[in-house]
Scaffold this motif. Structure first.
Motif, PDB file in Angstrom:
ATOM      1  N   ASP A 100       0.831  -1.209   0.000  1.00 57.32           N
ATOM      2  CA  ASP A 100       0.000   0.000   0.000  1.00 57.32           C
ATOM      3  C   ASP A 100       0.865   1.260   0.000  1.00 57.32           C
ATOM      4  N   GLU A 101       1.972   1.187   0.757  1.00 56.10           N
ATOM      5  CA  GLU A 101       2.878   2.339   0.812  1.00 56.10           C
ATOM      6  C   GLU A 101       3.533   2.584  -0.544  1.00 56.10           C
ATOM      7  N   ASN A 102       3.938   1.482  -1.205  1.00 55.56           N
ATOM      8  CA  ASN A 102       4.557   1.613  -2.522  1.00 55.56           C
ATOM      9  C   ASN A 102       3.565   2.152  -3.551  1.00 55.56           C
ATOM     10  N   GLN A 103       2.318   1.685  -3.457  1.00 53.85           N
ATOM     11  CA  GLN A 103       1.294   2.181  -4.371  1.00 53.85           C
ATOM     12  C   GLN A 103       1.043   3.663  -4.154  1.00 53.85           C
ATOM     13  N   ALA A 104       0.975   4.043  -2.876  1.00 48.74           N
ATOM     14  CA  ALA A 104       0.772   5.462  -2.567  1.00 48.74           C
ATOM     15  C   ALA A 104       1.962   6.293  -3.036  1.00 48.74           C
ATOM     16  N   HIS A 105       3.182   5.736  -2.846  1.00 50.51           N
ATOM     17  CA  HIS A 105       4.383   6.443  -3.286  1.00 50.51           C
ATOM     18  C   HIS A 105       4.405   6.570  -4.803  1.00 50.51           C
ATOM     19  N   GLY A 106       4.007   5.470  -5.498  1.00 51.78           N
ATOM     20  CA  GLY A 106       3.949   5.513  -6.955  1.00 51.78           C
ATOM     21  C   GLY A 106       2.932   6.531  -7.444  1.00 51.78           C
ATOM     22  N   THR A 107       1.786   6.602  -6.747  1.00 50.19           N
ATOM     23  CA  THR A 107       0.765   7.580  -7.110  1.00 50.19           C
ATOM     24  C   THR A 107       1.286   8.995  -6.911  1.00 50.19           C
ATOM     25  N   SER A 108       2.014   9.186  -5.816  1.00 49.84           N
ATOM     26  CA  SER A 108       2.580  10.513  -5.544  1.00 49.84           C
ATOM     27  C   SER A 108       3.609  10.906  -6.598  1.00 49.84           C
ATOM     28  N   ILE A 153      10.742  14.156 -23.549  1.00 47.18           N
ATOM     29  CA  ILE A 153      10.157  14.062 -22.216  1.00 47.18           C
ATOM     30  C   ILE A 153       9.108  15.154 -21.980  1.00 47.18           C
ATOM     31  N   PHE A 154       9.012  16.095 -22.922  1.00 47.33           N
ATOM     32  CA  PHE A 154       8.014  17.160 -22.781  1.00 47.33           C
ATOM     33  C   PHE A 154       7.773  17.784 -24.142  1.00 47.33           C
ATOM     34  N   ARG A 155       6.500  18.105 -24.408  1.00 49.32           N
ATOM     35  CA  ARG A 155       6.161  18.822 -25.634  1.00 49.32           C
ATOM     36  C   ARG A 155       4.888  19.632 -25.383  1.00 49.32           C
ATOM     37  N   LYS A 270      15.797  17.958 -14.725  1.00 47.96           N
ATOM     38  CA  LYS A 270      16.393  16.758 -14.149  1.00 47.96           C
ATOM     39  C   LYS A 270      15.330  15.851 -13.540  1.00 47.96           C
ATOM     40  N   HIS A 271      14.411  16.432 -12.778  1.00 48.28           N
ATOM     41  CA  HIS A 271      13.375  15.620 -12.136  1.00 48.28           C
ATOM     42  C   HIS A 271      12.443  14.992 -13.174  1.00 48.28           C
ATOM     43  N   ARG A 272      12.096  15.772 -14.177  1.00 52.68           N
ATOM     44  CA  ARG A 272      11.234  15.226 -15.238  1.00 52.68           C
ATOM     45  C   ARG A 272      11.939  14.092 -15.970  1.00 52.68           C
ATOM     46  N   GLY A 273      13.220  14.251 -16.238  1.00 54.97           N
ATOM     47  CA  GLY A 273      13.984  13.215 -16.926  1.00 54.97           C
ATOM     48  C   GLY A 273      14.116  11.947 -16.106  1.00 54.97           C
ATOM     49  N   LEU A 274      14.389  12.085 -14.803  1.00 56.00           N
ATOM     50  CA  LEU A 274      14.542  10.913 -13.942  1.00 56.00           C
ATOM     51  C   LEU A 274      13.241  10.133 -13.823  1.00 56.00           C
ATOM     52  N   LEU A 275      12.131  10.834 -13.654  1.00 53.48           N
ATOM     53  CA  LEU A 275      10.843  10.145 -13.546  1.00 53.48           C
ATOM     54  C   LEU A 275      10.428   9.548 -14.883  1.00 53.48           C
ATOM     55  N   ASP A 276      10.804  10.198 -15.978  1.00 54.49           N
ATOM     56  CA  ASP A 276      10.508   9.631 -17.289  1.00 54.49           C
ATOM     57  C   ASP A 276      11.225   8.298 -17.483  1.00 54.49           C
ATOM     58  N   GLU A 277      12.451   8.198 -16.970  1.00 54.70           N
ATOM     59  CA  GLU A 277      13.185   6.923 -17.040  1.00 54.70           C
ATOM     60  C   GLU A 277      12.438   5.817 -16.303  1.00 54.70           C
ATOM     61  N   GLU A 278      11.767   6.177 -15.216  1.00 50.58           N
ATOM     62  CA  GLU A 278      11.040   5.179 -14.426  1.00 50.58           C
ATOM     63  C   GLU A 278       9.708   4.821 -15.064  1.00 50.58           C
TER      64      GLU A 278
END
Length: 288
Positions: A100-108, A153-155, A270-278
C-alpha cells in the motif's frame, strides 16, 4: 535452519500425530486388558489400571511412555504450527502495508511527474508573450541504452496537432538539435524559402529512415538550447523551440529567462527526466 523449519519439524509433527493415534488405539486395548486383571482377589477397574500405568510412566516395557512422548511432540508441533501461522500473519500484514505504501508512493510520483509537465509549460509560456499557436516547444533527454539517441520528455503547443505529433526519438548528431547537443549548446536555423523547407523535410526523412514520413510541423524558425548539470557538467537536456513564422520566437527573451531562472529550470528538467526513465523505461540496443 531453513531445512529444519521447512522439512524436519513438519515431518516429525506428522509422525507424532500418526504415532499418537496408533498408540492411543493400542493403549485403549491394553487398558481394557489391564482392567480385567485380578489383584488381591479383586478385579481392578479402568481408573485403577490407568493410575497404575501412569505411576510407572518410565517403564518402557509398557506403551505409556511412548504415548507420552508422542503426545509431547504433538503438542510442540501444534505450538510450532500456531507460531508459524502467527508469524505468517504478521509478515502478510507487513507485506500488505509495504504494498500500500509503494502504491501510494507511486501515485505521488506520478502526480509529481504530471505536475512537472505543468510547471514546465508555465515556465516556458507564462512570461513569453510571443508564444502562440504557431509555436511548439519540446524537451529531449539522452536515452540510456540507445547510443546516439535523444528521447522526448516534454512537448507543448497551443495548437493541438503540433502538440500531439512530432518525433519521439531523434539522433543526437543530426540537424539543428544535433548541432546543439554535440556542439557548444546553442543552435538556430531559419527556413526562408520553400526549397529550404523541402531540404529540411528530406533530411528528416533520412534521419527517420522512413520514406513515408513528413514533418509534423512546417517549422521555419528553429532554436535549440542545451543545458548542463551545474555540479557534474553532464548534459541534462536540450530544449527545441519551433515556429511556423520567422521572427515569432523572441530568442533574447527566452535566453534571458533561462539564465535568470537557471537553477529552477535545471531542477525541473532533471526531475522530469529521472521520472521519465522510471515511467517510460529506455529501450536497450537489442530492443530497438
Amino acid at each position: 535452519m531453513n531445512f529444519l523449519s521447512k522439512v524436519f519439524f513438519p515431518l516429525i509433527f506428522i509422525l507424532a500425530n500418526t504415532s499418537f493415534a496408533v498408540l492411543a488405539l493400542f493403549f485403549g486395548v491394553w487398558l481394557s486388558d489391564a482392567a480385567g486383571n485380578v489383584v488381591d482377589g479383586e478385579r481392578i477397574g479402568y481408573s485403577t489400571a490407568a493410575a497404575n500405568a501412569l505411576s510407572d510412566i518410565t517403564n518402557f516395557h509398557t506403551i505409556v511412555p511412548y504415548l507420552a512422548i508422542a503426545f509431547i511432540v504433538m503438542i510442540f508441533g501444534y505450538f510450532e504450527s500456531f507460531s508459524n501461522r502467527y508469524q505468517y500473519g504478521e509478515n502478510q500484514t507487513l507485506r500488505n502495508s509495504l504494498r500500500d505504501e509503494n502504491q501510494a508512493h507511486g501515485t505521488s510520483k506520478r502526480a509529481y511527474f504530471d505536475t512537472l509537465e505543468e510547471a514546465l509549460r508555465l515556465f516556458f509560456t507564462a512570461n513569453s508573450n510571443w508564444f502562440d499557436q504557431t509555436c511548439r516547444i519540446t524537451v529531449y533527454r539522452e536515452e540510456k541504452g540507445q547510443e546516439g539517441k535523444l528521447k522526448k520528455i516534454f512537448r507543448h503547443s497551443t495548437y493541438k496537432a503540433y502538440a500531439e505529433s512530432g518525433r519521439f526519438r531523434i539522433p543526437n548528431d543530426k540537424g539543428v538539435v544535433g548541432e546543439c547537443w554535440t556542439g557548444p549548446g546553442t543552435a538556430e536555423k531559419k527556413v526562408e524559402t520553400h526549397e529550404e523547407l523541402s531540404d529540411l523535410n528530406q533530411s528528416y526523412i533520412e534521419e527517420c529512415q522512413d520514406a513515408g514520413s513528413e514533418l509534423s510541423m512546417p517549422s521555419k524558425h528553429i532554436v535549440a538550447r542545451a543545458f548542463d548539470d551545474l555540479d557534474s557538467g553532464r548534459r541534462v537536456a536540450v530544449i527545441v523551440i519551433e515556429s511556423t513564422e520567422i521572427g515569432r520566437i523572441d530568442v533574447d527573451q527566452f535566453d534571458a529567462l533561462c539564465a535568470t531562472e537557471q537553477h529552477t529550470l535545471l531542477r525541473l528538467l532533471k526531475h522530469r527526466g529521472l521520472l521519465d526513465e522510471e515511467f517510460s523505461p529506455d529501450l536497450k540496443e537489442d530492443e530497438e
